[in-house]
Design an enzyme around this catalytic site. Structure first.
Site, PDB file in Angstrom:
ATOM      1  N   GLN A 235       7.565  -9.812   7.558  1.00  0.00           N
ATOM      2  CA  GLN A 235       8.721  -9.101   6.745  1.00  0.00           C
ATOM      3  C   GLN A 235       9.839  -8.318   7.971  1.00  0.00           C
ATOM      4  O   GLN A 235      10.624  -7.308   7.473  1.00  0.00           O
ATOM      5  CB  GLN A 235       8.765  -8.714   5.989  1.00  0.00           C
ATOM      6  CG  GLN A 235       7.424  -7.775   5.631  1.00  0.00           C
ATOM      7  CD  GLN A 235       7.311  -7.235   3.267  1.00  0.00           C
ATOM      8  OE1 GLN A 235       6.947  -8.249   3.302  1.00  0.00           O
ATOM      9  NE2 GLN A 235       8.410  -6.455   3.059  1.00  0.00           N
TER      10      GLN A 235
ATOM     11  N   GLY B  58       0.562  -1.275  -0.229  1.00  0.00           N
ATOM     12  CA  GLY B  58       0.061   0.289  -0.239  1.00  0.00           C
ATOM     13  C   GLY B  58       1.318   1.685  -0.396  1.00  0.00           C
ATOM     14  O   GLY B  58       1.827   1.184  -0.231  1.00  0.00           O
ATOM     15  N   ASN B  59       0.073   2.392   0.200  1.00  0.00           N
ATOM     16  CA  ASN B  59       1.115   3.757   0.554  1.00  0.00           C
ATOM     17  C   ASN B  59       1.682   3.786  -1.075  1.00  0.00           C
ATOM     18  O   ASN B  59       2.909   4.572  -1.114  1.00  0.00           O
ATOM     19  CB  ASN B  59       1.700   4.238   0.988  1.00  0.00           C
ATOM     20  CG  ASN B  59       2.424   5.217   1.906  1.00  0.00           C
ATOM     21  OD1 ASN B  59       3.364   5.894   1.324  1.00  0.00           O
ATOM     22  ND2 ASN B  59       1.309   6.205   1.473  1.00  0.00           N
ATOM     23  N   LEU B  60       0.298   3.235  -2.139  1.00  0.00           N
ATOM     24  CA  LEU B  60       1.117   3.579  -3.440  1.00  0.00           C
ATOM     25  C   LEU B  60       1.430   4.669  -4.554  1.00  0.00           C
ATOM     26  O   LEU B  60       0.680   6.236  -3.484  1.00  0.00           O
ATOM     27  CB  LEU B  60      -0.355   3.382  -4.382  1.00  0.00           C
ATOM     28  CG  LEU B  60      -1.192   2.038  -3.520  1.00  0.00           C
ATOM     29  CD1 LEU B  60      -2.392   1.826  -4.722  1.00  0.00           C
ATOM     30  CD2 LEU B  60      -0.083   0.618  -3.608  1.00  0.00           C
TER      31      LEU B  60
ATOM     32  N   GLN C 186      14.869  -8.615  -3.063  1.00  0.00           N
ATOM     33  CA  GLN C 186      13.523  -9.456  -3.123  1.00  0.00           C
ATOM     34  C   GLN C 186      13.166  -9.718  -4.116  1.00  0.00           C
ATOM     35  O   GLN C 186      12.731 -10.873  -4.163  1.00  0.00           O
ATOM     36  CB  GLN C 186      12.723  -8.873  -2.121  1.00  0.00           C
ATOM     37  CG  GLN C 186      11.873  -8.496  -2.633  1.00  0.00           C
ATOM     38  CD  GLN C 186      10.686  -7.356  -2.473  1.00  0.00           C
ATOM     39  OE1 GLN C 186      10.281  -7.537  -0.698  1.00  0.00           O
ATOM     40  NE2 GLN C 186       9.538  -6.563  -3.428  1.00  0.00           N
TER      41      GLN C 186
ATOM     42  N   HIS D 280       4.650   1.839  -7.453  1.00  0.00           N
ATOM     43  CA  HIS D 280       2.803   0.863  -7.965  1.00  0.00           C
ATOM     44  C   HIS D 280       2.778   1.068  -9.320  1.00  0.00           C
ATOM     45  O   HIS D 280       2.028  -0.088  -9.504  1.00  0.00           O
ATOM     46  CB  HIS D 280       2.969   1.220  -6.471  1.00  0.00           C
ATOM     47  CG  HIS D 280       3.713   0.357  -5.354  1.00  0.00           C
ATOM     48  ND1 HIS D 280       3.166   1.602  -4.282  1.00  0.00           N
ATOM     49  CD2 HIS D 280       4.182   0.131  -5.338  1.00  0.00           C
ATOM     50  CE1 HIS D 280       4.391   1.190  -2.993  1.00  0.00           C
ATOM     51  NE2 HIS D 280       4.025   0.339  -3.732  1.00  0.00           N
TER      52      HIS D 280
ATOM     53  N   SER E 294      10.116   5.478  -2.776  1.00  0.00           N
ATOM     54  CA  SER E 294       9.443   4.936  -1.901  1.00  0.00           C
ATOM     55  C   SER E 294       8.435   5.296  -0.915  1.00  0.00           C
ATOM     56  O   SER E 294       8.533   6.566  -0.812  1.00  0.00           O
ATOM     57  CB  SER E 294      10.740   4.057  -1.009  1.00  0.00           C
ATOM     58  OG  SER E 294      11.303   3.941   0.514  1.00  0.00           O
TER      59      SER E 294
ATOM     60  N   VAL F  67      11.078   3.874 -10.592  1.00  0.00           N
ATOM     61  CA  VAL F  67      11.036   4.943 -11.002  1.00  0.00           C
ATOM     62  C   VAL F  67      11.630   5.834  -9.465  1.00  0.00           C
ATOM     63  O   VAL F  67      11.679   5.258  -8.826  1.00  0.00           O
ATOM     64  CB  VAL F  67       8.832   4.944 -11.487  1.00  0.00           C
ATOM     65  CG1 VAL F  67       8.571   6.115 -11.158  1.00  0.00           C
ATOM     66  CG2 VAL F  67       8.469   3.854 -11.951  1.00  0.00           C
TER      67      VAL F  67
ATOM     68  N   ASP G 121      13.701  -2.953  -5.561  1.00  0.00           N
ATOM     69  CA  ASP G 121      13.747  -4.141  -4.179  1.00  0.00           C
ATOM     70  C   ASP G 121      14.599  -5.113  -5.225  1.00  0.00           C
ATOM     71  O   ASP G 121      14.488  -6.453  -5.434  1.00  0.00           O
ATOM     72  CB  ASP G 121      12.928  -4.649  -3.493  1.00  0.00           C
ATOM     73  CG  ASP G 121      11.693  -3.258  -2.764  1.00  0.00           C
ATOM     74  OD1 ASP G 121      12.537  -3.164  -1.988  1.00  0.00           O
ATOM     75  OD2 ASP G 121      11.033  -2.287  -3.083  1.00  0.00           O
TER      76      ASP G 121
END
Ligand code: PAF
Length: 281
Positions: free
Chosen positions: A61, A31-33, A155, A37, A187, A178, A152
């Protein structure tokens, strides 16, 4: 756009799409797009008839004392962004839906080697938490394709590795980071930066870009890593690591390797920033 929180409802909807032979893409998020995203959601539409976005701040995590409680939760705003992005279904389960038997009892997915180095060396719980929730999401959604940002980078490789090792039948697509106009990688954690820290933050990307140029000019890996650490320290970052690795698997670089990546993690005030730059030499 559908907004679902229950696994049973999710499965019922996906079954209809799947029985019509329609492809499904998944974009997992916390979230917190931001634009990063939304770029994944846009790209996902080129690979599938339906795009599912998950929003789940995954406690597994985060370590003790990390920013789980402070992590920005902006579901109403995220939903507004997704409504106009081409997302067909937002899946935003509660923690109890994701981990109905509790987090301690949850079976975890360990990806050896890749998970214990770089970010995994200072955050040893982190990638098992990521791999576990992403694998659960893959099993819940059973997408044909899933998309992740290359910011990431470690990841992304951990996810590619377990998909390969567990023979999961989906394609993983990584998309370029981006950035803000000054180079700072987008981020959700950038919102933790004070105005003074925000002004200094692009130095991380500048340092990695300089390191990449030095490698292309033939500089030795150890010298490049050391110069980058010193540049970050001089700007009051506390580097966790700067490392030049083989891009395919994060192995140490040999003379024969051409496709490299320079990765860094550094603390700026209370914010841990990560970034990476690819290099071909
Ligand atoms: O990159 C993220 O936002 C998270 O690590 C992910 C992949 C959604 C898993 O929680």
């Amino acid at each position: 756009m559908l907004h679902l929180t229950q696994l049973a409802e999710l499965r019922a909807t996906l079954a209809i799409w799947r029985s019509a032979g329609e492809r499904i893409a998944l974009v997992p998020t916390m979230g917190n797009l931001h634009r990063g995203h939304l770029a994944l959601v846009e790209a996902a539409q080129r690979h599938a008839a339906h795009v599912v976005v998950s929003i789940f701040v995954n406690p597994l995590q985060f370590g003790v004392g990390e920013d789980l409680a402070a992590y920005p939760r902006t579901l109403a705003e995220d939903q507004r962004h997704l409504e106009t992005s081409g997302c067909a279904l937002l899946f935003a389960p509660a923690v109890a839906e994701m981990y109905p038997h509790g987090q301690a009892a949850q079976t975890r997915l360990e990806v050896p080697d890749l998970s214990t180095q770089l970010c995994g060396a200072s955050r040893p719980w982190h990638f098992a938490g990521v791999a576990t929730v992403v694998c659960k999401l893959f099993n819940m959604v059973q997408p044909d394709v899933a998309l992740f940002g290359e910011k990431d980078f470690q990841q992304l490789l951990v996810i590619r590795r377990f998909v390969r090792d567990l023979n999961l039948p989906l394609e993983i697509i990584g998309l370029p980071t981006v950035r803000e106009a000054d180079g700072l990688a987008l981020s959700s954690r950038n919102s933790y930066l004070s105005p003074a820290e925000r002004a200094r933050a692009p130095l991380l990307y500048q340092t990695l870009t300089t390191a990449a140029q030095s490698l292309q000019s033939g500089a030795a890996v150890a010298a490049v890593e050391q110069a980058a650490v010193l540049a970050l320290q001089a700007a009051d970052f506390k580097p966790d690591y700067v490392a030049v690795r083989r891009a395919a698997d994060l192995a140490p670089v040999t003379a024969a390797d051409e496709d490299l990546v320079v990765l860094a993690a550094a603390q700026l005030g209370r914010t841990r920033l990560i970034d990476n730059v690819r290099v071909t030499r």
